[in-house]
Design an enzyme around this catalytic site. Structure first.
Site, short mmCIF file in Angstrom:
data_model
loop_
_atom_site.label_atom_id
_atom_site.label_comp_id
_atom_site.label_asym_id
_atom_site.label_seq_id
_atom_site.Cartn_x
_atom_site.Cartn_y
_atom_site.Cartn_z
N CYS A 3 3.74 75.34 -69.34
CA CYS A 3 4.73 76.28 -69.87
C CYS A 3 4.25 77.70 -69.58
CB CYS A 3 5.00 76.05 -71.36
SG CYS A 3 3.60 76.36 -72.46
N ARG A 9 4.70 75.08 -76.25
CA ARG A 9 5.34 73.86 -75.75
C ARG A 9 4.39 72.91 -75.04
NH1 ARG A 9 9.78 77.02 -72.39
NH2 ARG A 9 7.95 78.37 -72.25
N ASP A 119 11.92 77.89 -75.46
CA ASP A 119 10.67 78.51 -75.89
C ASP A 119 10.77 78.86 -77.38
OD1 ASP A 119 8.38 79.97 -76.26
OD2 ASP A 119 8.63 81.15 -74.43
P1 4NP Z 1 4.96 78.74 -74.60
O1 4NP Z 1 5.51 79.96 -75.50
O2 4NP Z 1 5.25 79.10 -73.16
O3 4NP Z 1 5.74 77.57 -75.06
O4 4NP Z 1 3.48 78.63 -74.87
C1 4NP Z 1 5.08 81.29 -75.31
C2 4NP Z 1 3.91 81.71 -75.89
C3 4NP Z 1 3.49 83.01 -75.74
C4 4NP Z 1 4.26 83.90 -75.00
C5 4NP Z 1 5.42 83.46 -74.41
C6 4NP Z 1 5.82 82.15 -74.56
N1 4NP Z 1 3.84 85.25 -74.86
O5 4NP Z 1 4.59 86.04 -74.28
O6 4NP Z 1 2.76 85.61 -75.32
#
Ligand code: 4NP
Length: 148
Positions: A3, A9, A119
């Site tokens: 991800c 995720r 997300d």
């Molecule tokens: P993930 O969610 O891709 O499901 O881990 C996110 C976690 C952090 C960030 C973006 C998406 N961020 O911009 O820090």
């Protein structure tokens, strides 16, 4: 399992598939990574940890890392959560990119109304439960051909 942050995720996807493979006596190496570098070294988001735990899965020992081109060669299958992840995995992999082993994880469900795992980063606990449900369905489908 890939991800953006490797904090919400993909740690859940790793935990779910690892749990399923162990429960079914399969010796799979399941791992996860993020296309971004914002959270390297951190444990999964507290709500991912909480929702996993409520479902009997401990992901607290996972450590965030960034996806690298060598992952494309090393792993047999690469599952991404959304279309942007796919673009980023292609970019990071460069010449190593292998279209045949890379898929949007929800494509295994052949469902017309959902092709991305949303997300939950700015969401509430409910969103993490939704992600957990989607990923469980997908992981059950992924492992199905290997069960006997
Ligand atoms: P993930 O969610 O891709 O499901 O881990 C996110 C976690 C952090 C960030 C973006 C998406 N961020 O911009 O820090």
């Amino acid at each position: 399992m890939v991800c953006l942050g490797n904090i919400c995720r993909s740690p859940l996807a790793e935990g779910i598939l690892d749990d399923l493979s162990k429960k079914n006596g399969l010796n799979w190496e399941v791992d996860s990574a993020g296309t971004g570098n914002y959270h390297i070294g951190e444990a999964p988001h507290h709500l991912s940890q909480k929702v996993a735990k409520l479902n009997g899965i401990d992901i607290s020992q996972q450590q965030c890392r960034q996806f690298k081109a060598a992952d494309m060669a090393y792993f047999d299958r690469i599952f991404v959560m959304d279309h942007q992840n796919l673009i980023d995995v292609k970019r990071i992999s460069g010449h190593s990119f292998n279209e045949g082993k890379t898929s949007l994880i929800l494509s295994v469900l052949n469902s017309p109304d959902a092709d991305e795992v949303p997300d939950p980063w700015y969401g509430t606990e409910k969103d993490y439960h939704h992600v957990f449900t989607l990923l469980t369905k997908a992981c059950e489908k992924i492992i199905e051909p290997y069960l006997r």
